[in-house]
Design a protein around this motif. Structure first.
Motif, PDB file in Angstrom:
ATOM      1  N   PHE A   1     -54.887  39.843  50.464  1.00 36.17           N
ATOM      2  CA  PHE A   1     -55.790  39.361  51.509  1.00 36.17           C
ATOM      3  C   PHE A   1     -56.433  38.025  51.136  1.00 36.17           C
ATOM      4  O   PHE A   1     -56.598  37.715  49.960  1.00 36.17           O
TER       5      PHE A   1
ATOM      6  N   GLU B 272     -59.502  37.482  52.181  1.00 39.84           N
ATOM      7  CA  GLU B 272     -60.904  37.863  52.027  1.00 39.84           C
ATOM      8  C   GLU B 272     -61.045  38.976  50.997  1.00 39.84           C
ATOM      9  O   GLU B 272     -60.354  40.006  51.082  1.00 39.84           O
ATOM     10  N   ASN B 273     -61.961  38.777  50.046  1.00 40.68           N
ATOM     11  CA  ASN B 273     -62.193  39.774  48.995  1.00 40.68           C
ATOM     12  C   ASN B 273     -62.623  41.116  49.572  1.00 40.68           C
ATOM     13  O   ASN B 273     -62.227  42.174  49.081  1.00 40.68           O
ATOM     14  N   ALA B 274     -63.447  41.081  50.620  1.00 39.64           N
ATOM     15  CA  ALA B 274     -63.974  42.319  51.213  1.00 39.64           C
ATOM     16  C   ALA B 274     -62.844  43.217  51.716  1.00 39.64           C
ATOM     17  O   ALA B 274     -62.908  44.437  51.584  1.00 39.64           O
ATOM     18  N   ASN B 275     -61.808  42.611  52.292  1.00 41.80           N
ATOM     19  CA  ASN B 275     -60.681  43.401  52.789  1.00 41.80           C
ATOM     20  C   ASN B 275     -59.908  44.056  51.639  1.00 41.80           C
ATOM     21  O   ASN B 275     -59.467  45.204  51.738  1.00 41.80           O
ATOM     22  N   ALA B 276     -59.759  43.310  50.552  1.00 45.21           N
ATOM     23  CA  ALA B 276     -59.076  43.868  49.381  1.00 45.21           C
ATOM     24  C   ALA B 276     -59.899  44.997  48.769  1.00 45.21           C
ATOM     25  O   ALA B 276     -59.352  46.038  48.379  1.00 45.21           O
ATOM     26  N   ASP B 277     -61.209  44.787  48.668  1.00 45.54           N
ATOM     27  CA  ASP B 277     -62.079  45.833  48.124  1.00 45.54           C
ATOM     28  C   ASP B 277     -62.020  47.092  48.976  1.00 45.54           C
ATOM     29  O   ASP B 277     -62.036  48.216  48.460  1.00 45.54           O
ATOM     30  N   ASN B 278     -61.947  46.920  50.297  1.00 43.76           N
ATOM     31  CA  ASN B 278     -61.878  48.073  51.202  1.00 43.76           C
ATOM     32  C   ASN B 278     -60.595  48.864  50.977  1.00 43.76           C
ATOM     33  O   ASN B 278     -60.620  50.097  50.900  1.00 43.76           O
ATOM     34  N   LEU B 279     -59.471  48.153  50.825  1.00 43.94           N
ATOM     35  CA  LEU B 279     -58.200  48.852  50.579  1.00 43.94           C
ATOM     36  C   LEU B 279     -58.211  49.522  49.208  1.00 43.94           C
ATOM     37  O   LEU B 279     -57.704  50.647  49.058  1.00 43.94           O
TER      38      LEU B 279
END
Length: 253
Positions: free
Chosen positions: A192, A194-201
């Motif tokens: 991703f 965006e870091n937030a999207n990676a953290d969510n996954l």
């Protein structure tokens, strides 16, 4: 063979410090498991044992006895701080000399290089895990859960991986560990901007039992769930991930 005993602090009925939605026992286990995997995946002639591999209650005596009985070459106790401060600090037992001080200096320096934490210094303390171990021992305090800035960093999988990498680099430098020559087969489930999207996954993967980490590389935040010297092991993990609903594939580095 270098034998590293990793002790994720607290666990089970002993939660440790808490604040800003974080609990110490969970963070220390996350760091310890990732550190074990990194050391075994990337370095030759290293053996790793953990004091706990799940959310279980383990007494201080059980921890040090396990390390002593195993004949560990080094004891690393991983903790997260609280009490109104900010940053990283490390501890050894008062009055000890080399090689403990040498190991401590190298590991401390490599962690500070790897993470965006204030350096609170190299300290001494009469902690059980430092006093009752017969091998050189070090305790690290990796940020403060009750400090908003530190907590925000600790909530990031990429930052946790930086902590892990700093510990690994320090151990490799302290014990002259040699990297494996063969390329690793890494299993990725997403990338991703965006870091937030990676953290969510990564959070979703961890909820389903995978050891997920976020690595920033090639301008993307990549979610990795394993790295192996054996392609067969990587392929097996890909199938597990696909069965759990993730789009997984193997890449090499």
């Amino acid at each position: 063979m270098v034998k590293i005993f990793i002790d994720p602090g607290h666990g089970g009925s002993d939660a440790g410090a808490s604040g800003n939605g974080l609990i110490e026992k969970n963070l220390t286990l996350q760091i310890a498991l990732a550190l074990r995997n990194l050391l075994l995946d990337e370095y030759q002639n290293v053996s790793v044992q953990l004091s706990r591999t799940s959310d279980q209650t383990v007494s201080l005596t059980q921890r040090t006895n396990a390390a002593n009985n195993w004949g560990a070459d080094f004891y690393l106790s991983i903790h997260i701080n609280a009490g109104g401060g900010t940053g990283f600090e490390s501890y050894i037992y008062p009055g000890v000399g080399a090689p403990t001080t040498t190991y401590r200096d190298r590991i401390h320096e490599e962690i500070i290089k790897a993470v965006d934490f204030r350096d609170r210094g190299k300290k001494t303390a009469d902690f059980h895990v430092l006093r009752e171990t017969v091998m050189p021992a070090l305790l690290t305090e990796n940020g403060f859960v009750d400090n908003a800035d530190d907590a925000d960093k600790l909530k990031s999988s990429a930052f946790i991986q930086s902590i892990v990498r700093g510990h690994a680099n320090g151990l490799a430098r302290a014990f002259n560990l040699t990297k494996k020559a063969a390329a690793l087969y890494k299993v990725q489930i997403g990338a991703f901007k965006e870091n937030a999207n990676a953290d969510n996954l990564a959070t979703q993967a961890e909820a389903k039992g995978f050891d997920a980490i976020v690595i920033y590389r090639e301008s993307l935040y990549k979610v990795q769930i394993g790295a192996f010297s054996s392609k067969e092991n990587a392929e097996a993990l890909v199938q597990q991930a696909k069965s759990a609903g993730f789009e997984a594939f193997i890449y090499q580095e």
